[in-house]
Design an enzyme around this catalytic site. Structure first.
Site, short mmCIF file in Angstrom:
data_model
loop_
_atom_site.label_atom_id
_atom_site.label_comp_id
_atom_site.label_asym_id
_atom_site.label_seq_id
_atom_site.Cartn_x
_atom_site.Cartn_y
_atom_site.Cartn_z
N CYS A 33 0.84 -1.20 0.00
CA CYS A 33 0.00 0.00 0.00
C CYS A 33 0.87 1.25 0.00
CB CYS A 33 -0.93 -0.02 1.21
SG CYS A 33 -2.21 1.26 1.17
N CYS A 34 1.91 1.27 0.85
CA CYS A 34 2.83 2.41 0.91
C CYS A 34 3.55 2.58 -0.42
CB CYS A 34 3.85 2.21 2.03
SG CYS A 34 3.22 2.56 3.68
N CYS A 46 -1.20 8.24 7.33
CA CYS A 46 -2.54 7.97 6.81
C CYS A 46 -3.49 7.61 7.96
CB CYS A 46 -2.49 6.83 5.80
SG CYS A 46 -1.58 7.23 4.28
N CYS A 63 -3.63 3.93 9.24
CA CYS A 63 -2.40 3.32 9.77
C CYS A 63 -1.77 4.13 10.91
CB CYS A 63 -1.37 3.12 8.66
SG CYS A 63 -1.93 2.01 7.35
N CYS A 90 7.74 3.96 6.19
CA CYS A 90 6.97 3.70 4.97
C CYS A 90 7.86 3.31 3.81
CB CYS A 90 6.14 4.92 4.59
SG CYS A 90 7.13 6.38 4.21
#
EC number: 1.8.4.10
Length: 242
Positions: free
Chosen positions: A122-123, A205, A208, A231
């Protein structure tokens, strides 16, 4: 303004850092903009360090470019802060860099709530790839890393060879403490993310990032209950700082 990652040798980084050793953050920024000019960008997360750096940068280069990685998953308080900063510093060029895929497209391709199952992926999609795209347009970038933030950041220098992004990374705040960051914010009455007042020392985010209990590591709220602590934007290598 001809300095470039590919042409600089390790000894030259050492020379720069020896030269800047006794300088403060403002002097480092002046040196950086003198060397790189419009080929220098600040990648800002709009955390507490970001507020300090934006204010300092505005004193050195009023039309500097600032990039924010807009993952589409940030807190509403973060977006509200960005609007306040734009009004306070109208001559700064603040650009919100988006991922190639919308949240819906990402979910269709990788499934719902990817950040829970594979946070690294995702990162990569929403931060790493967009930043790589943005930094490819510049010779150097500014970061708000401080040495006291974590053991992995303890060897960060003012001028760093950034292998991950094939760039030169400038970190003016390496010697600042958290107390000094907030002293500057309060002294100059700077805006800051309201979540800092709700036990969020490090803000990423929304999905997270969790609040941190008193006495806990300030970054323990990032990717809580996972081994992940970075990240991927800051890849640290022994002996180089970055």
């Amino acid at each position: 303004m001809n300095l470039h990652y590919r042409t600089l040798k390790k000894e030259e980084y050492e020379q720069f850092n020896n030269k800047l050793e006794r300088n403060d953050a403002l002097d480092v920024l002046k040196w950086a903009y003198n060397e790189f000019g419009d080929n220098l960008v600040y990648s800002c997360s709009f955390g507490a360090e970001g507020m300090v750096l934006i204010d300092l940068i505005s004193k050195v280069k009023k039309d500097a470019t600032i990039v924010f990685l807009d993952t589409d998953f940030h807190f509403k308080e973060t977006y509200e802060l960005i609007d306040k900063v734009k009004k306070r510093y109208p001559t700064l060029n603040i650009h919100l860099a988006k991922p190639e895929k919308t949240p819906q497209e990402q979910a269709e391709l990788h499934g719902e709530r990817l950040w829970e199952r594979e946070p690294d992926m995702c990162c990569n999609i929403r931060k790493m790839v967009p930043l790589e795209r943005e930094l490819s347009r510049y010779n150097a970038w500014i970061s708000g890393l401080r040495r006291e933030q974590s053991p992995t950041r303890a060897n960060t220098q003012f001028v760093n060879q950034d292998h991950r992004f094939q760039s030169i990374k400038i970190c003016p705040l390496i010697h600042w403490t958290e107390e000094e960051v907030w002293m500057y914010i309060n002294l100059h009455q700077l805006d800051y993310n309201e979540l800092h007042d709700k036990n969020y020392p490090s803000i990423g985010c929304e999905y997270c990032t969790k609040p941190v209990a008193k006495g806990e590591d300030p970054r323990s709220g990032r990717w809580a209950n996972k081994e992940k602590t970075e990240c991927g934007l800051h890849v640290f290598q022994h002996g180089s700082g970055i």
